[in-house]
Design an enzyme around this catalytic site. Structure first.
Site, PDB file in Angstrom:
ATOM      1  N   VAL A   8     -44.619  19.439  12.222  1.00  0.00           N
ATOM      2  CA  VAL A   8     -45.316  20.184  13.420  1.00  0.00           C
ATOM      3  C   VAL A   8     -46.945  19.869  13.284  1.00  0.00           C
ATOM      4  O   VAL A   8     -47.632  19.934  12.282  1.00  0.00           O
ATOM      5  CB  VAL A   8     -45.027  21.815  13.384  1.00  0.00           C
ATOM      6  CG1 VAL A   8     -45.796  22.290  12.122  1.00  0.00           C
ATOM      7  CG2 VAL A   8     -45.645  22.391  14.821  1.00  0.00           C
ATOM      8  N   SER A   9     -47.721  19.599  14.650  1.00  0.00           N
ATOM      9  CA  SER A   9     -48.989  19.062  14.433  1.00  0.00           C
ATOM     10  C   SER A   9     -49.788  20.195  15.158  1.00  0.00           C
ATOM     11  O   SER A   9     -50.999  20.278  14.919  1.00  0.00           O
ATOM     12  CB  SER A   9     -48.985  17.795  15.296  1.00  0.00           C
ATOM     13  OG  SER A   9     -48.476  17.908  16.526  1.00  0.00           O
ATOM     14  N   THR A  10     -49.325  21.073  16.111  1.00  0.00           N
ATOM     15  CA  THR A  10     -50.246  21.825  16.890  1.00  0.00           C
ATOM     16  C   THR A  10     -49.339  23.169  17.196  1.00  0.00           C
ATOM     17  O   THR A  10     -48.277  23.428  17.081  1.00  0.00           O
ATOM     18  CB  THR A  10     -50.655  21.159  18.281  1.00  0.00           C
ATOM     19  OG1 THR A  10     -49.342  20.974  19.079  1.00  0.00           O
ATOM     20  CG2 THR A  10     -51.140  19.937  18.006  1.00  0.00           C
TER      21      THR A  10
END
Length: 500
Positions: A8-10
């Site tokens: 997950v990045s954001t």
């Protein structure tokens, strides 16, 4: 052993069902086994391949430790189709690859569908980036700063999306400009200011106690301190991957064209004249504050040959069987554009002539009157109002063009010829206004320079009279000269002193 890869990045992805916990739970349910190793990249962009957990997974697959890889969705492997296909092929050579959301058959049709999903994911990523950029630009046009720029002297208010002066740091900003623009024998140039701040144990923005000259230079050049913060000034596209690239391939941040910048007002810490003076000094700072010589030169960094244009450097040379301090225009360094015409002037005579002129100026402070300054400020205020009015008129003509085009697109009963004529009139009007704006800005700039020169002279007179001529040290004289004099042009039979 089964390997579960999640990423997950954001926060936005988490809101859409991509949270770490949610991915792990669904992948474990798919695995239906206790022999599981988790590979978690939390806060890592899918744009790049160099991710800690993904690197470990690929290495373990190569070693044969993992025989099956489970991933929630193909775009968790990568947001770029080419990278996604490369990782998929690499894993499937040695292990089985399964997706919770979007399994595909290893057939030509299945591979086509898989590639289409990857292309759509890449397109979606590009659209998200575009929407975010447009959103930030729109907020900037409304006078809001979209994120904390971390400028020394300011604090970012998240509720109002604006900068507020943080007085403890603002005092240091004023000190930096004061040390750089006013006569002070103790602190010399940008490097001297950095050493002074370090010695005084003044913390930087990050709380460090060591100041670097480049940080001081950035502060001196930052227009935010005169109330002008710019959004969309720098093009940072691709710089996130710099940490994965060798130095020679790193992507540099580029400045966008001036017309693309979005100016956002912010509270000023420094007045415009002080800032303008600092910019002029910065242009000359490299030669003004050159490496300290063994012998003292009062005009170091200021003389320039009137014939060849080379700067004249102070040297200690043999002249008719006697060593003397001289200023010469010879350049012996490799790559010098012009070696010089050979002009040399005795330092003692040149320094005496220049100081006598400066001393005569400083002994007649009556030439500067408060009334003159007041009148100039009134004139400047009028020019600012006129410039603002013309800018408003330009915006109105642009809005007029947009309205015409919208009315035509909406099917209003108006001919194309009439639209074209109206657009041409508005364009001519805009060009005329732009021309007048440039003229007024040039007048304002000229008067600002005059007011700046007047203020510099006042500061120099104040310092000179308070100190007393007989009490002036060598460094005091040099500081006064550098404060008033921008350059000294040396001709064969006379000199010209260029002031600020």
């Amino acid at each position: 052993m089964i390997g579960i890869y999640v990423r997950v990045s954001t926060d936005e992805q988490a809101k859409r069902g991509y949270s770490i916990r949610d991915q792990i739970e669904k992948c474990r349910a798919k695995a239906d086994s206790d022999e599981i190793m988790e590979y978690v990249d939390d806060g890592c962009s899918g744009e790049f391949l160099d991710r800690p957990a993904l690197n470990r997974l690929r290495e373990d697959v190569k070693k044969g430790l993992i025989h099956k890889v489970i991933c929630y969705d193909p775009d968790r492997l990568s947001r770029k189709l080419m990278n996604q296909l490369m990782i998929t092929e690499e894993i499937e050579k040695r292990a089985e690859l399964i997706f919770v959301n979007g399994e595909y058959a290893k057939t030509p049709e299945g591979m086509l569908f898989y590639q289409m999903r990857g292309a759509i994911a890449e397109f979606e990523k590009a659209k998200i980036t575009e929407r975010m950029s447009n959103g930030r630009r729109q907020k900037a046009k409304q006078g809001k700063i979209v994120k904390d720029p971390k400028i020394y002297g300011y604090r970012y208010n998240k509720e109002t999306c604006r900068l507020e002066i943080y007085e403890p740091e603002a005092k240091v900003v004023r000190l930096i400009f004061d040390l750089f623009t006013r006569p002070n024998g103790r602190v010399k140039g940008i490097n001297g200011i950095a050493h002074y701040l370090t010695d005084q144990k003044i913390p930087t923005k990050k709380g460090k106690h060591v100041w670097h000259r480049q940080v001081v230079r950035q502060i001196l050049r930052n227009e935010a301190y005169i109330g002008r913060f710019y959004h969309n000034r720098w093009n940072t596209e691709g710089i996130l991957q710099n940490k994965h690239l060798p130095d020679e391939e790193k992507i540099a941040v580029k400045e966008r064209p001036r017309e693309e910048w979005i100016e956002i007002p912010c509270p000023a810490i420094i007045d415009g004249m002080t800032f303008s003076h600092a910019q002029k000094l910065l242009q000359e700072s490299r030669r003004r504050w050159a490496k300290q010589s063994k012998h003292n030169y009062l005009l170091s960094g200021l003389p320039r040959c009137g014939k060849c244009g080379n700067t004249m450097t102070g040297v200690y040379v043999k002249n008719w069987a006697k060593y003397e301090r001289m200023y010469i225009d010879r350049k012996n360094t490799a790559g010098a554009k012009h070696p010089g015409c050979g002009r040399r002037v005795k330092a003692e005579g040149l320094e005496k002539e220049v100081w006598e002129r400066i001393r005569n100026w400083l002994n007649h402070p009556a030439e500067i009157t408060a009334a003159g300054e007041s009148e100039m400020i009134k004139q400047s205020s009028f020019e600012e109002e006129e410039i603002e009015r013309i800018r408003s008129e330009i915006e109105k003509t642009k809005e007029g063009r947009k309205r015409l085009l919208k009315l035509f697109a909406d099917g209003l009963d108006i001919s194309e010829t009439e639209i074209r004529e109206s657009l041409e009139e508005l364009k001519e009007r805009e060009e005329e206004l732009e021309k007048r704006l440039r003229e007024w800005e040039a007048v304002k700039k000229q008067e600002e320079n005059q007011l700046l020169s007047q203020r510099i002279y006042q500061d120099a007179v104040h310092f000179y009279l308070n100190k007393g001529e007989n009490e002036l040290t060598f460094e005091d004289k040099r500081s006064l000269i550098r404060m008033v004099v921008r350059e000294i042009i040396v001709f064969e039979d006379h000199i010209e002193i260029k002031t600020f």
